[in-house]
Design a protein around this motif. Structure first.
Motif, mmCIF file in Angstrom:
data_model
loop_
_atom_site.group_PDB
_atom_site.id
_atom_site.type_symbol
_atom_site.label_atom_id
_atom_site.label_comp_id
_atom_site.label_asym_id
_atom_site.label_seq_id
_atom_site.Cartn_x
_atom_site.Cartn_y
_atom_site.Cartn_z
ATOM 1 N N TRP A 33 1.676 3.288 3.606
ATOM 2 C CA TRP A 33 1.023 2.230 2.836
ATOM 3 C C TRP A 33 0.871 2.632 1.371
ATOM 4 O O TRP A 33 1.186 1.866 0.455
ATOM 5 N N SER A 34 0.426 3.868 1.165
ATOM 6 C CA SER A 34 0.277 4.362 -0.209
ATOM 7 C C SER A 34 1.614 4.355 -0.931
ATOM 8 O O SER A 34 1.702 3.986 -2.111
ATOM 9 N N GLU A 35 2.657 4.748 -0.218
ATOM 10 C CA GLU A 35 3.995 4.817 -0.814
ATOM 11 C C GLU A 35 4.494 3.431 -1.216
ATOM 12 O O GLU A 35 5.025 3.244 -2.317
ATOM 13 N N ILE A 36 4.332 2.434 -0.340
ATOM 14 C CA ILE A 36 4.873 1.111 -0.668
ATOM 15 C C ILE A 36 4.054 0.419 -1.757
ATOM 16 O O ILE A 36 4.598 -0.352 -2.543
ATOM 17 N N VAL A 37 2.744 0.690 -1.808
ATOM 18 C CA VAL A 37 1.947 0.116 -2.893
ATOM 19 C C VAL A 37 2.315 0.764 -4.218
ATOM 20 O O VAL A 37 2.404 0.087 -5.252
ATOM 21 N N PRO A 41 -2.012 -5.230 1.057
ATOM 22 C CA PRO A 41 -1.213 -5.439 -0.150
ATOM 23 C C PRO A 41 -0.035 -4.470 -0.188
ATOM 24 O O PRO A 41 -0.117 -3.355 0.323
ATOM 25 N N GLY A 42 1.067 -4.920 -0.765
ATOM 26 C CA GLY A 42 2.237 -4.040 -0.868
ATOM 27 C C GLY A 42 3.385 -4.464 0.019
ATOM 28 O O GLY A 42 4.438 -3.851 -0.010
ATOM 29 N N THR A 44 5.379 -1.008 -5.231
ATOM 30 C CA THR A 44 5.172 -2.365 -5.747
ATOM 31 C C THR A 44 4.532 -2.352 -7.132
ATOM 32 O O THR A 44 4.859 -3.187 -7.979
ATOM 33 N N LEU A 45 3.621 -1.420 -7.370
ATOM 34 C CA LEU A 45 3.046 -1.302 -8.709
ATOM 35 C C LEU A 45 4.137 -0.979 -9.720
ATOM 36 O O LEU A 45 4.161 -1.511 -10.835
ATOM 37 N N ASN A 46 5.060 -0.128 -9.275
ATOM 38 C CA ASN A 46 6.176 0.239 -10.141
ATOM 39 C C ASN A 46 7.101 -0.938 -10.393
ATOM 40 O O ASN A 46 7.692 -1.059 -11.467
ATOM 41 N N PHE A 47 7.237 -1.839 -9.391
ATOM 42 C CA PHE A 47 8.008 -3.076 -9.607
ATOM 43 C C PHE A 47 7.535 -3.761 -10.884
ATOM 44 O O PHE A 47 8.329 -4.303 -11.662
ATOM 45 N N GLY A 105 -2.444 3.394 -3.386
ATOM 46 C CA GLY A 105 -1.138 3.245 -4.015
ATOM 47 C C GLY A 105 -1.149 3.671 -5.463
ATOM 48 O O GLY A 105 -0.204 4.306 -5.951
ATOM 49 N N GLY A 106 -2.228 3.322 -6.173
ATOM 50 C CA GLY A 106 -2.351 3.743 -7.569
ATOM 51 C C GLY A 106 -2.413 5.244 -7.704
ATOM 52 O O GLY A 106 -1.782 5.842 -8.587
ATOM 53 N N GLU A 107 -3.164 5.881 -6.798
ATOM 54 C CA GLU A 107 -3.248 7.339 -6.830
ATOM 55 C C GLU A 107 -1.904 7.967 -6.483
ATOM 56 O O GLU A 107 -1.498 8.976 -7.093
#
Length: 433
Positions: free
Chosen positions: A110-114, A242-243, A117-120, A147-149
């Motif tokens: 989950w952290s990885e995909i968020v 989310p993500g 997506t933030l990077n998107f 995800g941000g972290e």
């Protein structure tokens, strides 16, 4: 700027091979670990060995939100509780939430995909992300947080509300990214202007907005108010949070992280899979989740898919903005609300009739829910004090079930329209395009 080029730019046939492998593993997992799925598959005469590739996904049973409610709280978990490190939940129609469990591996994914997506949306490790989604059982806050972290950005976990503090921290911390509902973003802008603060004077450059439907006109207004780029993020707690998908800087649809979530579009009436490009109901199968893997989960969201390579360079399939739903669920300020929830609250109050109308509107850029209720003629009174007390009781009963504030208006008997067929209970005055 691409976070994981191997996955995000993978050729279609290679992605299908990866999905096929992971789907077969998931089907085996749920068949042997979840009695609910084993029974559903046996009813259809389908067994794990019948699933050889992603093309066989159509043989599998659908899953609905009702299935999760019927197996409340942990009946569809595929991992033993000793391996579940976190649970989240979303509101349901009967007061019981739908519960989602995550293993440590699920949280890592989950952290990885968020982060992806933030990077998107152009967010990087150099950014300050102010997360104004709610924390707690709602997946929005913690989902974006981890995800941000993972991305390496600096996370400001302020959660929802507390507008004065939101504004102060955006100014003092020089937050470069804001993550919240789009309606709250506009409310923040208006609140700043009332205080003599120009939203454009902030250090914000990107907004990550989701948890409720929003229009292109709303995007333009947000971008103009803050002088930022506004991106749509999509997710639902049952599938992960989310993500699941997010727009890239091209803003030409939301890229789905399809190495973890396989999308389909079906006809909500026939349940048949529709050809690429046609609009229908979005269905997801999770292919890496351990705690709560789901087969063909019906989101009820209406959209279409685009498999063409995006101008950003990514090959991940894109979903268009959702244009509505195939059921009667409303999304109000990020909360799922069903008319049946309102009805269940009203039926417990003797003084009212089972005739009501829900009016949803957007006032000062915030969603509002007005509940019109007919009062039983036996109890109808011209005494203002008695009506005010009844109004308060109804309002409290509804708020206790759905968890958000509403406005209640009492009307005389036979005021609301009647129907010989299915009653029209909802008037949604918001314009979603």
């Amino acid at each position: 700027m691409i976070w994981n080029k191997t996955i995000e730019c993978m050729e279609r046939e290679e992605m299908r091979e990866l999905q096929s492998k992971r789907l077969c593993e998931t089907v085996n997992r749920v068949y042997y670990n979840v009695p609910f799925y084993r029974n559903k598959m046996q009813e259809l005469g389908v067994y794990p060995e019948d699933i050889e590739s992603i093309d066989d996904i159509v043989k599998l049973p659908f899953t609905t939100k009702q299935d999760l409610r019927d197996n409340y709280p942990f009946g569809i978990f595929a991992s033993p509780m000793e391996d579940i490190v976190r649970v989240h939940a979303s509101s349901g129609t009967t007061g019981k939430p739908t519960v989602v469990g995550y293993t440590r591996k699920d949280i890592t994914i989950w952290s990885e995909i968020v982060a992806r997506t933030l990077n998107f949306a152009g967010v990087s490790k150099d950014d300050f992300i102010q997360i104004a989604y709610g924390y707690g059982l709602f997946t929005g806050g913690l989902g974006l947080h981890y995800g941000g972290e993972r991305l390496g950005a600096t996370v400001v976990p302020i959660s929802g509300g507390n507008t004065e503090k939101q504004i102060q921290l955006m100014q003092d911390f020089k937050s470069s990214v804001i993550a919240c509902t789009p309606s709250y973003a506009l409310y923040l802008a208006e609140s700043m202007q009332e205080r003599g603060i120009d939203p454009k004077s902030l250090n914000l450059k990107v907004g990550i907005f989701g948890a409720e439907p929003w229009t292109e006109a709303m995007r333009e207004k947000i971008e103009d108010s803050f002088d930022i780029k506004a991106y749509d993020i999509y997710g639902l707690s049952e599938v992960m949070g989310p993500g699941v998908a997010c727009e890239c800087e091209s803003k030409a649809g939301l890229h789905i992280n399809e190495d973890h979530f396989v999308p389909e579009i079906i006809d909500p009436n026939t349940l048949e899979q529709l050809p690429n490009g046609q609009k229908g109901e979005l269905v997801f199968t999770t292919i890496t989740k351990e705690g709560l893997p789901l087969l063909r989960y019906r989101t009820r969201d209406l959209t279409s898919l685009n498999y063409e390579k995006c101008e950003c360079g990514r090959t991940l399939v894109r979903m268009n903005k959702c244009t509505g739903r195939s059921d009667d669920m409303l999304i109000i300020r990020g909360v799922n609300v069903f008319p049946s929830q309102i009805e269940s609250a009203l039926l417990k109050i003797n003084e009212v009739l089972p005739h009501y109308m829900l009016e949803v509107d957007r006032v000062n850029n915030l969603d509002v829910l007005n509940v019109l209720v007919e009062v039983d003629p036996v109890f109808f009174s011209d005494k203002i004090k008695e009506l005010e007390q009844l109004n308060k009781r109804i309002k409290k009963a509804i708020v206790d079930i759905i968890g958000i504030n509403v406005s209640v208006k009492l009307v005389e008997p036979k005021t609301l329209g009647r129907s010989e067929g299915k009653s029209k209970r909802v008037i949604d005055k918001r314009i979603i395009q």
